[in-house]
Design a protein around this motif. Sequence first.
Motif, mmCIF file in Angstrom:
data_model
loop_
_atom_site.group_PDB
_atom_site.id
_atom_site.type_symbol
_atom_site.label_atom_id
_atom_site.label_comp_id
_atom_site.label_asym_id
_atom_site.label_seq_id
_atom_site.Cartn_x
_atom_site.Cartn_y
_atom_site.Cartn_z
ATOM 1 N N ALA A 118 -15.598 2.830 -9.994
ATOM 2 C CA ALA A 118 -14.143 2.857 -9.773
ATOM 3 C C ALA A 118 -13.472 3.844 -10.714
ATOM 4 C CB ALA A 118 -13.552 1.461 -9.955
ATOM 5 N N LYS A 119 -13.878 3.815 -11.976
ATOM 6 C CA LYS A 119 -13.296 4.729 -12.980
ATOM 7 C C LYS A 119 -13.589 6.184 -12.614
ATOM 8 C CE LYS A 119 -13.638 5.799 -17.941
ATOM 9 N NZ LYS A 119 -14.432 7.022 -17.954
ATOM 10 N N ASP A 120 -14.872 6.442 -12.281
ATOM 11 C CA ASP A 120 -15.281 7.807 -11.955
ATOM 12 C C ASP A 120 -14.598 8.290 -10.671
ATOM 13 O OD1 ASP A 120 -18.352 9.548 -11.220
ATOM 14 O OD2 ASP A 120 -16.754 10.099 -12.577
ATOM 15 N N ALA A 121 -14.485 7.387 -9.692
ATOM 16 C CA ALA A 121 -13.862 7.744 -8.411
ATOM 17 C C ALA A 121 -12.390 8.085 -8.596
ATOM 18 C CB ALA A 121 -14.022 6.596 -7.418
ATOM 19 N N LYS A 122 -11.699 7.305 -9.440
ATOM 20 C CA LYS A 122 -10.283 7.596 -9.703
ATOM 21 C C LYS A 122 -10.117 8.968 -10.346
ATOM 22 C CE LYS A 122 -7.681 4.340 -11.538
ATOM 23 N NZ LYS A 122 -7.357 3.252 -12.483
ATOM 24 N N GLU A 123 -11.036 9.287 -11.265
ATOM 25 C CA GLU A 123 -10.990 10.601 -11.917
ATOM 26 C C GLU A 123 -11.238 11.720 -10.907
ATOM 27 O OE1 GLU A 123 -13.763 10.318 -15.121
ATOM 28 O OE2 GLU A 123 -12.456 9.034 -16.343
ATOM 29 N N LYS A 124 -11.954 11.378 -9.816
ATOM 30 C CA LYS A 124 -12.233 12.365 -8.764
ATOM 31 C C LYS A 124 -11.181 12.294 -7.654
ATOM 32 C CE LYS A 124 -17.243 12.764 -9.430
ATOM 33 N NZ LYS A 124 -17.343 12.261 -10.791
ATOM 34 N N ASN A 125 -10.086 11.549 -7.940
ATOM 35 C CA ASN A 125 -8.948 11.443 -7.017
ATOM 36 C C ASN A 125 -9.313 10.744 -5.706
ATOM 37 O OD1 ASN A 125 -6.193 11.788 -6.692
ATOM 38 N ND2 ASN A 125 -6.444 13.662 -5.516
ATOM 39 N N LEU A 126 -10.165 9.728 -5.782
ATOM 40 C CA LEU A 126 -10.532 8.937 -4.614
ATOM 41 C C LEU A 126 -9.841 7.580 -4.682
ATOM 42 C CD1 LEU A 126 -14.412 9.493 -4.592
ATOM 43 C CD2 LEU A 126 -12.762 10.601 -3.088
ATOM 44 N N GLU A 127 -9.581 7.010 -3.511
ATOM 45 C CA GLU A 127 -9.116 5.624 -3.446
ATOM 46 C C GLU A 127 -10.358 4.738 -3.450
ATOM 47 O OE1 GLU A 127 -5.539 4.535 -1.035
ATOM 48 O OE2 GLU A 127 -7.041 3.519 0.175
ATOM 49 N N VAL A 128 -10.269 3.584 -4.110
ATOM 50 C CA VAL A 128 -11.442 2.718 -4.270
ATOM 51 C C VAL A 128 -11.180 1.348 -3.632
ATOM 52 C CG1 VAL A 128 -13.076 1.686 -5.900
ATOM 53 C CG2 VAL A 128 -11.946 3.848 -6.485
ATOM 54 N N ARG A 129 -12.055 0.990 -2.701
ATOM 55 C CA ARG A 129 -12.020 -0.343 -2.104
ATOM 56 C C ARG A 129 -13.253 -1.095 -2.587
ATOM 57 N NH1 ARG A 129 -12.571 1.149 2.595
ATOM 58 N NH2 ARG A 129 -10.443 1.063 3.403
ATOM 59 N N VAL A 130 -13.063 -2.241 -3.214
ATOM 60 C CA VAL A 130 -14.187 -3.052 -3.684
ATOM 61 C C VAL A 130 -14.315 -4.254 -2.761
ATOM 62 C CG1 VAL A 130 -15.148 -4.385 -5.586
ATOM 63 C CG2 VAL A 130 -13.823 -2.320 -6.072
ATOM 64 N N VAL A 131 -15.443 -4.347 -2.038
ATOM 65 C CA VAL A 131 -15.655 -5.456 -1.111
ATOM 66 C C VAL A 131 -16.193 -6.644 -1.908
ATOM 67 C CG1 VAL A 131 -16.916 -6.254 0.926
ATOM 68 C CG2 VAL A 131 -16.018 -3.926 0.841
ATOM 69 N N TYR A 138 -10.990 -8.627 -10.680
ATOM 70 C CA TYR A 138 -9.535 -8.464 -10.589
ATOM 71 C C TYR A 138 -9.012 -7.487 -11.633
ATOM 72 C CZ TYR A 138 -8.508 -12.104 -7.097
ATOM 73 O OH TYR A 138 -8.403 -12.817 -5.941
ATOM 74 N N GLN A 139 -9.702 -7.383 -12.774
ATOM 75 C CA GLN A 139 -9.248 -6.480 -13.842
ATOM 76 C C GLN A 139 -9.246 -5.023 -13.401
ATOM 77 O OE1 GLN A 139 -12.630 -5.807 -16.959
ATOM 78 N NE2 GLN A 139 -12.986 -7.848 -16.089
ATOM 79 N N LEU A 140 -9.965 -4.707 -12.306
ATOM 80 C CA LEU A 140 -10.032 -3.320 -11.829
ATOM 81 C C LEU A 140 -8.845 -2.953 -10.949
ATOM 82 C CD1 LEU A 140 -13.796 -3.102 -10.776
ATOM 83 C CD2 LEU A 140 -12.782 -2.560 -12.989
ATOM 84 N N ILE A 141 -8.169 -3.955 -10.402
ATOM 85 C CA ILE A 141 -7.091 -3.704 -9.437
ATOM 86 C C ILE A 141 -5.993 -2.873 -10.084
ATOM 87 C CG2 ILE A 141 -5.281 -4.788 -8.044
ATOM 88 C CD1 ILE A 141 -7.164 -7.224 -7.763
ATOM 89 N N GLY A 142 -5.483 -1.939 -9.342
ATOM 90 C CA GLY A 142 -4.389 -1.129 -9.871
ATOM 91 C C GLY A 142 -4.226 0.129 -9.068
ATOM 92 N N ASP A 143 -3.960 1.188 -9.752
ATOM 93 C CA ASP A 143 -3.686 2.469 -9.140
ATOM 94 C C ASP A 143 -4.866 2.931 -8.291
ATOM 95 O OD1 ASP A 143 -2.495 5.616 -10.540
ATOM 96 O OD2 ASP A 143 -2.164 4.651 -8.616
ATOM 97 N N ASP A 144 -4.715 2.861 -6.949
ATOM 98 C CA ASP A 144 -5.752 3.321 -6.019
ATOM 99 C C ASP A 144 -7.018 2.481 -6.035
ATOM 100 O OD1 ASP A 144 -5.049 6.892 -6.255
ATOM 101 O OD2 ASP A 144 -4.171 5.340 -5.024
ATOM 102 N N VAL A 145 -6.976 1.285 -6.633
ATOM 103 C CA VAL A 145 -8.137 0.385 -6.607
ATOM 104 C C VAL A 145 -7.675 -0.998 -6.138
ATOM 105 C CG1 VAL A 145 -10.018 -0.667 -7.920
ATOM 106 C CG2 VAL A 145 -9.191 1.582 -8.566
ATOM 107 N N TYR A 146 -8.341 -1.531 -5.117
ATOM 108 C CA TYR A 146 -8.010 -2.869 -4.644
ATOM 109 C C TYR A 146 -9.276 -3.545 -4.120
ATOM 110 C CZ TYR A 146 -8.065 -0.440 -0.158
ATOM 111 O OH TYR A 146 -8.448 0.338 0.910
ATOM 112 N N LEU A 147 -9.219 -4.881 -4.015
ATOM 113 C CA LEU A 147 -10.344 -5.643 -3.485
ATOM 114 C C LEU A 147 -10.121 -5.910 -2.003
ATOM 115 C CD1 LEU A 147 -11.087 -8.359 -6.221
ATOM 116 C CD2 LEU A 147 -11.681 -5.955 -6.205
#
Length: 900
Positions: A118-131, A138-147
């Motif tokens: 998630a961290k690396d993907a955000k740095e690469k300007n990707l949106e992250v979906r965690v299934v 939950y601590q990962l949720i935020g800017d461009d990251v959601y479950l």
Amino acid sequence: MKKTITVIDTFGFLFRSYYALPPLKSKNGFPTGLLTGFMNFISNIGKDFQTDYLVFALDSKGDTFRKEIYTEYKSHRPDVPEDLLKQLPIAIEWIEKMGFQIAMEDGYEADDVIASIAKDAKEKNLEVRVVSHDKDLYQLIGDDVYLFDPIKKTVVNEEKCFDKYGVTPAQFTDYQSLLGDSADNVPGVKGVGAKTAEALIKEYGTLDNIYENLENIEKTRWKNLLTEGKELAYISKKLVTLYTECHSIDDIDKYILPTENPILKIADTLMEYDLNRIISKVEKDGLSYKTTIPKGYEEKPVEVKQELKKEYILLNDEKKLLEVVSSIPDIAIVAFDTETTDLDVKNASLVGFSFCFEEGKAYYIPMGHNYLGVPSQVSKKVAKEAIEILNKKKLVLQNFKYDYSIIKNELNFELKLYADTMILAWLLDTSSKVGLDALALKYFEHEMISFKSIVKKGENFSNVEINEACKYAAEDALFTRAIYFKLLDELKENKSEHLIQIAHDIEFDFIYVLANMEENGIKIDIKKLEELKSKSILNIQELKTKIYETAGVEFNINSPKQLGEVLFETLKLPPSKKTKSGYSTNEVVLQKLYNEHEVIPLLLKYREAFKLQSTYIEPLLELALKDEKNRIYTSFLQTGTATGRLSSKSPNLQNIPVRSEAGALIRSIFIPKEGYKLVGIDYSQIELRLLAHFSKDKALVEAFKNDLDIHHQTAVKIFGEEEAKEKRSIAKSINFGLLYGMGSRKLADTLGISTKEAKTYIESYFKAFVSVKDYFKSVEEGALDNGYVETLLKRRRLFDFDSANAMMRAAYLRESVNTLFQGSAADLIKLSMLEIYKKFKDNNNIKMLLQIHDELIFEIKESEVEKITNELVYIMENIYELNIPLRVTSSIGSSWQELK
């Protein structure tokens, strides 16, 4: 529109699938509920959600670093139902057979891998979906990251988190530190329940702030509970905080969804488990994302794997052991493996060893098992004698570096390697899995006994019953030997026999170099680092205060949702794109707003300061304080990249920012021991020199032969003499960018110019260096024709163009050029390191400490610095004869930062 990467919490999802469906069974009685749920999920990719990239995250085998923090971690988990256990390995095997990617890292949980991606993907300007529905994420949720909950098919964002728990995702680790987690046996603060934890977090924001304001808490009971539970609260914080540096997704194209219909690829297997309905559905309707149907998949011949004879013999009689090892012919290929108490060689003790010198039969020798009723074992003295006899044979190991360090530490002598199967497998295909389990599965369809199945939670190998240990350890030796011969056959069949020679001439010897560097470590200036920590904490607090003053409101700076509301609703700044969880506030967005409001530069400074503290200062200080010499020890991965470059982990010292102020501060705490200096020697423009060597471009060759500034020369060719000086940095971007397949759009973004202007620059470059464009083209065509590209020393990287779609094909062509130069540069520095190690191995005045891509860092005695540095420079500049001279720059300093 941003691209999306979907990361599957694999075990979490599969467990939930198992419990969500009724207990289905195949006709022969095998449980299939979990498998059915899993395949339904695969068939709905593209329907339930759209994604550009997909990866399945898995827990590693064995204990993770959290066990070292708290031995009771996850120790009270109930037994997993047998029906579930039967289905799990099948589902995981199907993931790979369908063509999806798996992400897993030794010593880390899947949640850490997910957090790192998630961290690396955000740095690469990707949106992250965690299934996943796991609250630990939950601590990962935020800017461009959601479950995404795959059962309820709902999105969990910052708002849902707050609605459910009353805290934001940024506060979730502190909330869990108080509350604990009975499922994972995270203690928390005894007596503090969900409502109390929520109230405390709402009032004080963070765990640190709660304890800083302990005297201000009005409820005596709360105050007492917190006082008594402080140590466990902070232990809990370490347990629940996810590690974000254990996995990266640099080769992003390999995570593209399979182009061939993944379900039909395993249709025959699905039919064996009576999952015909899923096949019929897919044959009729296809998948919800575009795939190709493998024509005639049912007609493909099935390769019959050879069944391997397996006999495992326990040798705990000393006399018999010495008889067996003495009977082994000198020409025999002997597989050897050690069993220990720890993955970290510095903390590990030798428990036993195994060997195999004839087909189908392997032996295990117990030395250090420790449990009630343990039978007789072999003494350390006799074990050493036996291993010394084995050491005169042709020893083959899997991951020799580990066993070499163990034997050196425990028995005080050096193992001699004949071949390492991990290295051979990597040379055969640098992008494939090279672990023993994966190789046994690939070549023999054999599933190795898992470490987790024989070592109980909280224990180590010394607690394993000897007969069980024998099966596990002897199996490793038997399959290592069998795999060795399979790899030789495959290298010959693929017309890659020269790679066997490369292994023996370079790669096997290089293992000793890395083991020596790992043993050396590098010293940390504890006092300076502790001062840095204090200043950093103060700096973060001051920045917080300034941000609150400048914004005119107090809020949680680490919460993207709250930050977005402050920036775009309270301060009315030009809004960025809104995501599912609120406004985007990533670095790209903030940089665009830099001049819009004085709070933005403060926010960027805060983020850099916060990263410095959490990613570098605290982890490095913790590691250095553990060692009596205050040295830290990284692990170098020889097979960690497809190009051949080294990577490092635990800690990763190769990704410390080079040009930032934060990077400079961190480098300043790396120092030599007393009476020594640090020396850095860096290959100068190595990849551009290789371009001149390979392309034989006259202008490039002449520039390097005459020691001219290549970037200035490029600027002259493109912009003319008058503008060359001021345009040198642009020329530099073009020089290096073209080696990595940079097109006009990327160059335009890098330089902040129009695509049309960037295109003109590139065209001017190719006119100036006429041979370069044709050479790049020839590399791409060669890769297409052969299916691989070869480096300077003829190492290969394979590319599967036959099954690649247009996007992957373009990526492979870029990577073929990149691999040629990056891989050849890796070859040169590897040759230099081998030569330096050979010359200075027994010289106490010099230690080789680190390799950071094109740079080597040494610790050299002050009185010998000049003499030895000159010798090192000579070796590195004359290690290989190119068409142009090799050049290095050297520098001497009292810290890493002083090496310029």
